[in-house]
Design a protein around this motif. Structure first.
Motif, mmCIF file in Angstrom:
data_model
loop_
_atom_site.group_PDB
_atom_site.id
_atom_site.type_symbol
_atom_site.label_atom_id
_atom_site.label_comp_id
_atom_site.label_asym_id
_atom_site.label_seq_id
_atom_site.Cartn_x
_atom_site.Cartn_y
_atom_site.Cartn_z
ATOM 1 N N CYS A 154 76.019 1.235 72.456
ATOM 2 C CA CYS A 154 75.844 0.509 73.594
ATOM 3 C C CYS A 154 77.157 -0.629 73.727
ATOM 4 C CB CYS A 154 74.771 -0.260 73.678
ATOM 5 S SG CYS A 154 73.239 1.013 73.595
ATOM 6 N N ALA B 32 80.683 -4.024 80.082
ATOM 7 C CA ALA B 32 82.055 -4.040 80.769
ATOM 8 C C ALA B 32 82.533 -5.442 80.321
ATOM 9 C CB ALA B 32 81.736 -3.635 82.103
ATOM 10 N N ARG C 275 84.557 -2.971 73.821
ATOM 11 C CA ARG C 275 84.456 -1.628 74.186
ATOM 12 C C ARG C 275 85.684 -0.829 73.805
ATOM 13 N NH1 ARG C 275 83.320 -0.742 80.255
ATOM 14 N NH2 ARG C 275 83.063 1.356 79.571
ATOM 15 N N VAL D 162 76.686 2.497 78.527
ATOM 16 C CA VAL D 162 77.561 1.379 79.078
ATOM 17 C C VAL D 162 76.702 0.950 80.613
ATOM 18 C CG1 VAL D 162 79.696 2.035 78.053
ATOM 19 C CG2 VAL D 162 79.486 2.753 80.408
ATOM 20 N N ASP D 163 77.398 -0.073 80.966
ATOM 21 C CA ASP D 163 76.783 -0.554 82.294
ATOM 22 C C ASP D 163 77.748 -0.158 83.411
ATOM 23 O OD1 ASP D 163 78.644 -2.411 81.301
ATOM 24 O OD2 ASP D 163 77.985 -4.250 82.148
ATOM 25 N N GLN D 164 79.032 0.436 82.891
ATOM 26 C CA GLN D 164 80.124 0.912 83.861
ATOM 27 C C GLN D 164 80.866 1.746 83.338
ATOM 28 O OE1 GLN D 164 82.279 -2.509 85.912
ATOM 29 N NE2 GLN D 164 83.859 -0.944 86.627
ATOM 30 N N ILE D 165 80.989 2.975 83.699
ATOM 31 C CA ILE D 165 81.837 4.198 83.267
ATOM 32 C C ILE D 165 83.386 4.061 84.005
ATOM 33 C CG2 ILE D 165 82.512 6.450 83.163
ATOM 34 C CD1 ILE D 165 79.470 6.954 82.900
ATOM 35 N N ASP D 166 84.364 3.668 83.252
ATOM 36 C CA ASP D 166 85.493 3.680 83.688
ATOM 37 C C ASP D 166 86.622 4.977 83.500
ATOM 38 O OD1 ASP D 166 86.571 3.241 81.164
ATOM 39 O OD2 ASP D 166 86.653 1.154 81.299
ATOM 40 N N ALA E 252 78.585 10.283 78.220
ATOM 41 C CA ALA E 252 78.681 8.834 78.507
ATOM 42 C C ALA E 252 77.490 8.478 79.290
ATOM 43 C CB ALA E 252 79.902 8.348 79.117
ATOM 44 N N GLN F 218 75.882 5.937 81.796
ATOM 45 C CA GLN F 218 76.095 4.385 82.830
ATOM 46 C C GLN F 218 74.790 4.102 83.236
ATOM 47 O OE1 GLN F 218 79.187 3.777 85.539
ATOM 48 N NE2 GLN F 218 77.558 3.416 87.039
ATOM 49 N N SER G 14 73.206 1.031 85.379
ATOM 50 C CA SER G 14 73.501 -0.182 86.372
ATOM 51 C C SER G 14 72.228 -0.913 86.318
ATOM 52 C CB SER G 14 74.354 0.145 87.321
ATOM 53 O OG SER G 14 75.328 0.691 87.121
ATOM 54 N N THR H 203 75.737 9.955 84.641
ATOM 55 C CA THR H 203 76.360 10.210 83.415
ATOM 56 C C THR H 203 77.563 10.963 83.605
ATOM 57 O OG1 THR H 203 75.019 12.523 83.599
ATOM 58 C CG2 THR H 203 73.801 10.702 82.638
#
Length: 361
Positions: free
Chosen positions: A81, A84, A90, A150-154, A176, A178, A180, A194
């Motif tokens: 985990c 962002a 990260r 994560v809280d945000q997939i980039d 991954a 995400q 939120s 996802t």
């Protein structure tokens, strides 16, 4: 906490004519918060089915893995985990999750079981012989699912997921997740998405012939005796005859060959009362699922089924040979009643008579 205008969530009370507003909080308190949400509901992770169990901060020789998840068929998922807001850490997420996976493989299944128990995880023997043995084989072979939560997939994370799936073996998948998060008053909002699930599924298809799920035909063909095969065919036929649909679940859920189970979902209901599996001798076995699902663990609806096979629905379930059943029709009737009871909307665990010193609740 600052509001995140990109979250895309606005709230107001039903019937209100006031303007829509952003939630009170639109970020996790910390990474521990994200860990807890995943560990409490592990089937949110891509590829993890209902009935999976999880522990947090599993010790390994490389350090503690954030969340480890074991599926009913013995599949193992490691989740790392990162938030962002923690941009420096990260960048380390890929190296960390690979390091933990390598450590679990190198430490071996004995160390894994010991550390799992120390972290208060549910008894892994409750997976049944098939799932328990498959877990050991997966650890020995380094056959793992890696998930980056994560809280945000980039874009960087998407690129890494694609690359890792490209260069790793077919039986290692990387995804991954995400999640939120927002909170408004006493209401929590979770928006999951996802990435990599389709890529992982394509890898799984490419690996057909090495690690594959049972089908009805392959399961039947692997049973060692004609008597056991006839019993399995009868149970499959009895399930096919249940026309009353009360849920949307597939009637059968197939685990991986050779040790995974086949879960029976009468009426298409969410929780399966039983599963069938095949032991090393080719003998057809069954297993009552009163220890399989956290949300209905020890449910009283399992009592009649457990009594029939000489077990207690308030303790760890044990596999039993189908050949030991004297009346398969009676067994099936009880299984149907069990499915109805454990899938009622008000279903709750039954812990009334459990000894807290000997049972994991």
């Amino acid at each position: 906490m600052t509001h995140d205008p990109d979250l895309g969530v606005l709230v107001r009370r039903v019937g209100s004519t006031s303007a829509w507003t952003t939630p009170d909080m639109t970020a996790y308190v910390n990474e521990d918060h994200l860990q807890r949400i995943i560990a409490e509901d592990p089937d949110r992770v891509p590829g993890v089915p209902e009935g999976a169990i999880a522990v947090r901060e599993l010790p390994t020789s490389a350090g503690p893995a954030d969340v480890c998840i074991v599926s009913p068929d013995g599949a193992l998922t490691i989740v790392e985990c990162k938030l962002a807001s923690n941009s420096e850490r990260r960048r380390m997420v890929i190296g960390q999750v690979l390091d933990y996976a390598a450590a679990i493989w190198r430490d071996g299944d004995t160390a894994f079981h010991e550390q799992w128990a120390r972290r208060g995880g549910n008894d892994l023997h409750a997976l049944g012989e098939g799932g328990y043995e498959q877990l050991g084989r997966n650890i020995a072979a380094g056959r793992l699912h890696l998930c980056l939560a994560v809280d945000q997939i980039d874009a960087d994370l998407r690129r890494l997921v694609e690359y890792l799936n490209q260069i790793t073996r077919h039986d290692i998948t990387v995804t991954a997740l995400q999640l939120s998060y927002a909170r408004h008053g006493d209401l929590e909002i979770l928006i999951p998405s996802t990435y990599g699930g389709e890529i992982a599924a394509a890898k799984a298809r490419a690996a057909a012939g090495t690690t594959t799920r049972w089908t009805k035909d392959t399961f039947l063909d692997s049973i060692g005796s004609d008597t056991d095969r006839a019993s399995a065919e009868k149970l499959f036929a009895l399930l096919d005859q249940v026309d009353d649909r009360r849920g949307t679940h597939d009637d059968l859920w197939y685990g991986n060959k050779p040790g995974g189970g086949v879960f029976f979902h009468p009426y298409g209901l969410r929780y399966a009362p039983i599963q069938l599996w095949i032991n090393k001798s080719g003998q057809l076995m069954a297993y009552g699922n009163w220890y399989q699902y956290d949300k209905i663990k020890y449910h009283h609806g399992f009592a009649e089924l457990a009594h029939l096979v000489g077990q207690d629905h308030q303790s760890t379930a044990k596999g039993f040979p189908i050949a030991d059943l004297t009346d398969l029709d009676q067994f099936w009737s009880i299984t149907l009643r069990c499915a109805e009871h454990i899938n009622r909307p008000d279903a709750e665990p039954d812990h009334r008579d459990v000894d807290p010193d000997t049972a994991i609740v």
